[in-house]
Design a protein around this motif. Structure first.
Motif, PDB file in Angstrom:
ATOM      1  N   CYS A  33     104.615  53.066  45.090  1.00 59.82           N
ATOM      2  CA  CYS A  33     104.205  53.139  43.678  1.00 59.82           C
ATOM      3  C   CYS A  33     105.340  53.619  42.790  1.00 59.82           C
ATOM      4  O   CYS A  33     105.471  53.162  41.646  1.00 59.82           O
ATOM      5  CB  CYS A  33     102.997  54.065  43.537  1.00 59.82           C
ATOM      6  SG  CYS A  33     101.487  53.440  44.299  1.00 59.82           S
ATOM      7  N   TYR A  36     107.485  50.619  42.171  1.00 56.84           N
ATOM      8  CA  TYR A  36     106.857  49.704  41.211  1.00 56.84           C
ATOM      9  C   TYR A  36     106.910  50.255  39.790  1.00 56.84           C
ATOM     10  O   TYR A  36     107.049  49.507  38.820  1.00 56.84           O
ATOM     11  CB  TYR A  36     105.397  49.458  41.596  1.00 56.84           C
ATOM     12  CG  TYR A  36     105.199  48.542  42.780  1.00 56.84           C
ATOM     13  CD1 TYR A  36     106.225  47.718  43.234  1.00 56.84           C
ATOM     14  CD2 TYR A  36     103.977  48.483  43.440  1.00 56.84           C
ATOM     15  CE1 TYR A  36     106.040  46.877  44.311  1.00 56.84           C
ATOM     16  CE2 TYR A  36     103.783  47.636  44.521  1.00 56.84           C
ATOM     17  CZ  TYR A  36     104.820  46.832  44.956  1.00 56.84           C
ATOM     18  OH  TYR A  36     104.627  45.995  46.028  1.00 56.84           O
ATOM     19  N   LYS A  47      96.469  57.165  35.340  1.00 56.27           N
ATOM     20  CA  LYS A  47      96.182  57.228  36.771  1.00 56.27           C
ATOM     21  C   LYS A  47      94.679  57.477  36.937  1.00 56.27           C
ATOM     22  O   LYS A  47      94.185  58.519  36.518  1.00 56.27           O
ATOM     23  CB  LYS A  47      96.971  58.358  37.440  1.00 56.27           C
ATOM     24  CG  LYS A  47      98.481  58.277  37.228  1.00 56.27           C
ATOM     25  CD  LYS A  47      99.162  59.497  37.821  1.00 56.27           C
ATOM     26  CE  LYS A  47     100.643  59.509  37.530  1.00 56.27           C
ATOM     27  NZ  LYS A  47     101.304  60.728  38.064  1.00 56.27           N
ATOM     28  N   SER A  52      94.909  59.150  42.694  1.00 62.86           N
ATOM     29  CA  SER A  52      96.014  58.664  41.849  1.00 62.86           C
ATOM     30  C   SER A  52      96.696  59.808  41.117  1.00 62.86           C
ATOM     31  O   SER A  52      97.902  59.749  40.858  1.00 62.86           O
ATOM     32  CB  SER A  52      95.486  57.646  40.837  1.00 62.86           C
ATOM     33  OG  SER A  52      94.854  56.559  41.482  1.00 62.86           O
ATOM     34  N   LEU A  57     104.960  59.844  39.907  1.00 58.93           N
ATOM     35  CA  LEU A  57     105.823  58.730  39.508  1.00 58.93           C
ATOM     36  C   LEU A  57     107.001  59.275  38.708  1.00 58.93           C
ATOM     37  O   LEU A  57     107.096  59.082  37.496  1.00 58.93           O
ATOM     38  CB  LEU A  57     105.023  57.709  38.705  1.00 58.93           C
ATOM     39  CG  LEU A  57     103.758  57.150  39.384  1.00 58.93           C
ATOM     40  CD1 LEU A  57     103.033  56.202  38.446  1.00 58.93           C
ATOM     41  CD2 LEU A  57     104.099  56.469  40.688  1.00 58.93           C
ATOM     42  N   LEU A 132      97.401  52.997  37.488  1.00 57.93           N
ATOM     43  CA  LEU A 132      97.528  53.237  38.918  1.00 57.93           C
ATOM     44  C   LEU A 132      96.151  53.518  39.485  1.00 57.93           C
ATOM     45  O   LEU A 132      95.461  54.444  39.040  1.00 57.93           O
ATOM     46  CB  LEU A 132      98.466  54.420  39.195  1.00 57.93           C
ATOM     47  CG  LEU A 132      98.525  54.892  40.645  1.00 57.93           C
ATOM     48  CD1 LEU A 132      99.033  53.783  41.557  1.00 57.93           C
ATOM     49  CD2 LEU A 132      99.392  56.137  40.780  1.00 57.93           C
ATOM     50  N   ALA A 134      95.063  54.322  43.030  1.00 59.45           N
ATOM     51  CA  ALA A 134      95.398  54.641  44.413  1.00 59.45           C
ATOM     52  C   ALA A 134      94.115  54.766  45.220  1.00 59.45           C
ATOM     53  O   ALA A 134      93.454  55.812  45.179  1.00 59.45           O
ATOM     54  CB  ALA A 134      96.222  55.915  44.485  1.00 59.45           C
ATOM     55  N   ILE A 161      98.852  48.891  39.281  1.00 59.70           N
ATOM     56  CA  ILE A 161      99.209  49.120  40.684  1.00 59.70           C
ATOM     57  C   ILE A 161      97.945  49.530  41.426  1.00 59.70           C
ATOM     58  O   ILE A 161      97.270  50.484  41.032  1.00 59.70           O
ATOM     59  CB  ILE A 161     100.288  50.209  40.820  1.00 59.70           C
ATOM     60  CG1 ILE A 161     101.521  49.868  39.978  1.00 59.70           C
ATOM     61  CG2 ILE A 161     100.681  50.401  42.274  1.00 59.70           C
ATOM     62  CD1 ILE A 161     102.562  50.977  39.931  1.00 59.70           C
ATOM     63  N   SER A 163      96.322  50.274  45.352  1.00 59.64           N
ATOM     64  CA  SER A 163      96.461  50.439  46.796  1.00 59.64           C
ATOM     65  C   SER A 163      95.076  50.494  47.421  1.00 59.64           C
ATOM     66  O   SER A 163      94.114  50.945  46.792  1.00 59.64           O
ATOM     67  CB  SER A 163      97.238  51.722  47.132  1.00 59.64           C
ATOM     68  OG  SER A 163      96.519  52.869  46.723  1.00 59.64           O
ATOM     69  N   VAL A 246      99.649  47.736  49.000  1.00 58.02           N
ATOM     70  CA  VAL A 246      99.882  48.120  47.606  1.00 58.02           C
ATOM     71  C   VAL A 246     100.215  46.850  46.824  1.00 58.02           C
ATOM     72  O   VAL A 246     101.114  46.098  47.201  1.00 58.02           O
ATOM     73  CB  VAL A 246     101.025  49.141  47.465  1.00 58.02           C
ATOM     74  CG1 VAL A 246     101.131  49.613  46.017  1.00 58.02           C
ATOM     75  CG2 VAL A 246     100.807  50.327  48.393  1.00 58.02           C
ATOM     76  N   LEU A 248     101.047  44.977  43.075  1.00 61.47           N
ATOM     77  CA  LEU A 248     101.524  45.080  41.692  1.00 61.47           C
ATOM     78  C   LEU A 248     101.141  43.802  40.962  1.00 61.47           C
ATOM     79  O   LEU A 248     101.516  42.701  41.391  1.00 61.47           O
ATOM     80  CB  LEU A 248     103.039  45.283  41.656  1.00 61.47           C
ATOM     81  CG  LEU A 248     103.680  45.291  40.265  1.00 61.47           C
ATOM     82  CD1 LEU A 248     103.199  46.483  39.448  1.00 61.47           C
ATOM     83  CD2 LEU A 248     105.207  45.297  40.364  1.00 61.47           C
TER      84      LEU A 248
END
Length: 286
Positions: A33, A36, A47, A52, A57, A132, A134, A161, A163, A246, A248
């Motif tokens: 991440c 990305y 996030k 997340s 980041l 994001l 996650a 993003i 995952s 993951v 993008l």
């Protein structure tokens, strides 16, 4: 194919420590991440979810990050706080982060925290440049609602993003085995990456890149020294059986430009019938 909606919401993890190999998963997801995030430019980055919020980041060019966490995660942090501040003193400052043992990396990034549900985002339309998620969809009651909210809030050409856990892996098989039945991984949805990409493409997203990481059951901590070499071997020859992927994706908006119809041009030469052509030939012969 089963519906993505679940009548009973699954158990929601408060942090990565709820998983047996949570720290290894967090570190692997954080690495991808972070790579990305270098490609995403803009003003605001959100996030979604408590998992997340723990992804740091630090290489992102976007300065303003928003951690959108559920209410139960906020309450658990308040109860576990030992400084007597009630868990709210470090919510809007970088001093609320803690370092992981051995790696020295920030474990939590709680700056600019917003409490709410992922399927009902308190942001204006076309206001967030990057998202994001996650493993947020793996513990969602209705992942379609979350993606629709992301599509509503994200800007044109914005990035997301995502995952998730791969059901075609050892972890997906172990989910149905009587192994650590009380673990929260048994409640995870385990959507395939093909299904997630199909949902994104229906909303107008373009899949930019996908990476496969973590080749293990995820139900046990990795203590074998040769695990790193095995991870590299499997990622090269058997990427489809990775435990975590993951993705993008980039939002594509095609402008609706009105095309004016062409004018009907008059033909320069009129069509000549067969009788007229024969009469003109006879005149020339005479």
């Amino acid at each position: 194919m089963r519906s993505a909606f679940k009548t009973k919401p699954p158990r929601y993890p408060s942090n990565w420590d709820d998983f047996p190999a949570g720290e290894h998963i967090r570190h692997a997801v954080n690495t991808v991440c972070n790579d990305y995030a270098e490609r995403i430019f803009g003003y605001h980055f959100a996030k979604l979810g408590s998992l997340s919020a723990e992804i740091n980041l630090h290489s992102s060019p976007i300065r303003h990050h928003i951690n959108h966490v559920p209410f139960n995660d906020l309450v658990s942090d308040k109860l576990n706080d030992d400084d007597g501040s009630g868990g709210f003193s470090n919510r809007n400052s970088a001093s609320g982060t803690s370092l992981n043992e051995g790696t020295g990396e920030p474990k939590k990034s709680r700056g600019n925290t917003v409490v709410g549900q992922s399927h009902c985002l308190p942001f204006a339309e076309n206001s967030i440049d990057g998202f994001l998620l996650a493993n947020e969809l793996d513990f969602a009651q209705d992942p379609h609602e979350i993606l629709r909210e992301v599509d509503r809030v994200i800007t044109q050409n914005g990035y997301v993003i995502i995952s998730g856990f791969n059901p075609l892996s050892l972890a997906g098989i172990a989910k149905f085995l009587p192994v650590k039945r009380g673990n929260i991984l048994h409640d995870a949805r385990f959507f395939t990456s093909y299904r997630i990409k199909d949902w994104l493409q229906l909303l107008g997203f373009e899949i930019v890149e996908q990476r496969q990481i973590m080749f293990s059951t995820l139900f046990f901590q990795q203590k074998w020294k040769g695990a790193v070499k095995l991870q590299d071997y499997l990622s090269s020859y058997l990427p489809w059986c990775s435990a975590v992927y993951v993705i993008l994706a980039k939002k594509r908006v095609i402008p609706m430009t009105a095309i004016k119809p062409k004018r009907n041009l008059k033909p320069r030469f009129s069509a000549v019938g067969a009788s007229v052509r024969t009469s003109t030939v006879n005149r020339t012969l005479r």
